[in-house]
Motif scaffolding. Sequence first.
Motif, PDB file in Angstrom:
ATOM      1  N   GLU A 184      -4.056  30.375 -32.723  1.00 55.78           N
ATOM      2  CA  GLU A 184      -4.560  29.521 -31.646  1.00 55.78           C
ATOM      3  C   GLU A 184      -3.648  29.566 -30.433  1.00 55.78           C
ATOM      4  OE1 GLU A 184      -4.902  25.714 -33.370  1.00 55.78           O
ATOM      5  OE2 GLU A 184      -6.699  26.182 -34.558  1.00 55.78           O
ATOM      6  N   LYS A 188      -4.689  30.877 -26.677  1.00 50.03           N
ATOM      7  CA  LYS A 188      -4.512  30.030 -25.506  1.00 50.03           C
ATOM      8  C   LYS A 188      -3.671  30.736 -24.453  1.00 50.03           C
ATOM      9  CE  LYS A 188      -2.698  25.517 -24.164  1.00 50.03           C
ATOM     10  NZ  LYS A 188      -2.030  24.259 -24.633  1.00 50.03           N
ATOM     11  N   TRP A 189      -2.641  31.427 -24.909  1.00 46.71           N
ATOM     12  CA  TRP A 189      -1.769  32.143 -23.953  1.00 46.71           C
ATOM     13  C   TRP A 189      -2.537  33.267 -23.262  1.00 46.71           C
ATOM     14  CZ3 TRP A 189      -0.146  37.283 -24.199  1.00 46.71           C
ATOM     15  CH2 TRP A 189       0.834  37.647 -23.280  1.00 46.71           C
ATOM     16  N   LYS A 191      -5.788  33.380 -22.653  1.00 40.13           N
ATOM     17  CA  LYS A 191      -6.712  32.815 -21.662  1.00 40.13           C
ATOM     18  C   LYS A 191      -5.970  32.419 -20.405  1.00 40.13           C
ATOM     19  CE  LYS A 191     -10.057  31.082 -25.046  1.00 40.13           C
ATOM     20  NZ  LYS A 191     -10.717  29.867 -25.618  1.00 40.13           N
ATOM     21  N   GLU A 192      -4.790  31.784 -20.564  1.00 36.51           N
ATOM     22  CA  GLU A 192      -4.014  31.407 -19.377  1.00 36.51           C
ATOM     23  C   GLU A 192      -3.562  32.629 -18.606  1.00 36.51           C
ATOM     24  OE1 GLU A 192      -0.856  29.033 -20.801  1.00 36.51           O
ATOM     25  OE2 GLU A 192      -2.112  27.258 -21.219  1.00 36.51           O
TER      26      GLU A 192
END
Length: 590
Positions: A184, A188-189, A191-192
């Motif tokens: 996860e 998330k990294w 997407k950022e």
Amino acid sequence: MARNAEKAMTALARFRQAQLEEGKVKERRPFLASECSELPKAEKWRRQIISEISKKVAQIQNAGLGEFKIRDLNDEINKLLREKGHWEVRIKELGGPDYARVGPRMLDHEGKAVPGNRGYKYFGAARDLPGVRELFEKEPAPAMRKSRAELMKEVDAEYYGYRDEDDGVLLPLEAQYEKQAVQEAVQKWRKEKESRGGGSGQEEEDGVVAALRQRDSSGSESDSQDAAGRAGVLFDVDGVLLRGRSVIPAARRALRKLLDRDNNFLFPVVFVTNAGSCQRNDKAQQLSRLLEVQVSPEQVVLSHSPLQTLDDFHDKCVLVSGQGPVTEIAKTLGFQKVLSVDQLRVQHPLLDMVDHNRRPDLSSSPLKTFPTIEVIILFGEPIRWETNLQLLIDVLLTNGSPGRAYEVPPPAQLPVLACNVDLTWMAEAPSPRFGHGVFLLCLESVYRKLTGRELQYEALLGKPNLLTYQYAEKLLRLQNHNHKISTIYAIGDNLMTDIYGANLYNRYLGQQHAAMTTPTKLVAQGTGSHVTEEALVSSECRSILVCTGVYNPRSPPPEDLQLDQDLVEPHHLVEDVEAAVDLLLHRESI
């Protein structure tokens, strides 16, 4: 009448003086130490007193003697201790060593002197007499509000959750959620990173994953370091915990001090005995029942236990000697083709001819096939020594085919594996009993007389041999989750086996640490290599001698044994096993 009596006493005095000068009357110990003016004699009388103390300390361990006998024995021990002090002062005055400063001390709770009141000490069963235990029990202090420091003393490993992983459930769940959390976090990294318009290089991504895993595993690393610093305890059984089937009074008290609130041992504990006439499961059940603690088979090392590591002999035909289910024991240890002395006796009925009442019926049909014997395993002292001595010599002098005549010259000797070399062991009898070592001496003597050669052993197992201590240390590490043991405390009652073996293993550990070099033995964690077996060896092995078994200062080691005197000198001399446990708890700050 008075004059005649004086004459008789004068004649008797002259007669005794003449006998003394001729050496026919044994010299008595002077009543006062100040009457002795020779240092060797003063040393002699001190050793005599120590032997008397040791004998009486062993006797007072028996709680069945009765209150009056125990009190008398305790009085006699205290009187002898005072007399020993007088002789030590006299020895110092005559220019001898200061035993009050350099001599071994009998220690008890927390490494201090044996408990007493106003100089009077209590030993063994005397501590449990009515009115004695109360002398050392303190009045309960009034309830007071605890300070922060006192509250912190009650915070143990369970408070911090260090034992949460012992059930084998938490670790797999943690690994599963850790993997999920890492995935996860990586998503998330990504997407950022994409929202900012940057690329996601593989090297940078690997660095993020490694950082997350390193952060999550920091707690488990600290747990491993804590486990690696634990001590381990090796208990001898006969003479330390038991006398035959009787429990030594201090044994149960000692073991209860090593248990936590859940009745688990505070340290890794292994019971190492030179007994070998039973299976490990049976010995564990016996110890659990008698000592009132839970002992598992993995905590028991019998004299024959290391045989399962000798794989080279497992596929050979072996002849086993001893008592108990030796055939089943050998098969449990991994040996596939096992023959007993009884089977050999039935196959060759003319070999055992000593007892006419036991001669087999010649008409009985023997075994149809009897393979050539390739190895001899001596588990322990047999019941009928003459039968085993005769048949073992037959096997050795016929190269494993005892149905033939002896070969001349004698053949090359078959491999012999011997378990338990104890000359004596302590049971309920007041003096030690013959052990398997005496039977081995008989076998060696007969073989030397018949062949002119010394009997050679392929391996000697049981204490004091290094293979047994290496095997016991391995079991200690398994209880410690395969982490290194900091210090091994070996508690025994026999100088020739327990103390000699522990000191020999301590010397071996020192040599192993001296031979190890960090660059070649250990590799950094980041490389993914494993720590070698040598890096897991313990730091030291400390020997603790108790006075409830074989140990007797007036019985020196046999003169024909070439022994290093440093190896028969214990690190600590204590009264009983409870004092030994108090000592190690004090040293480990528990």
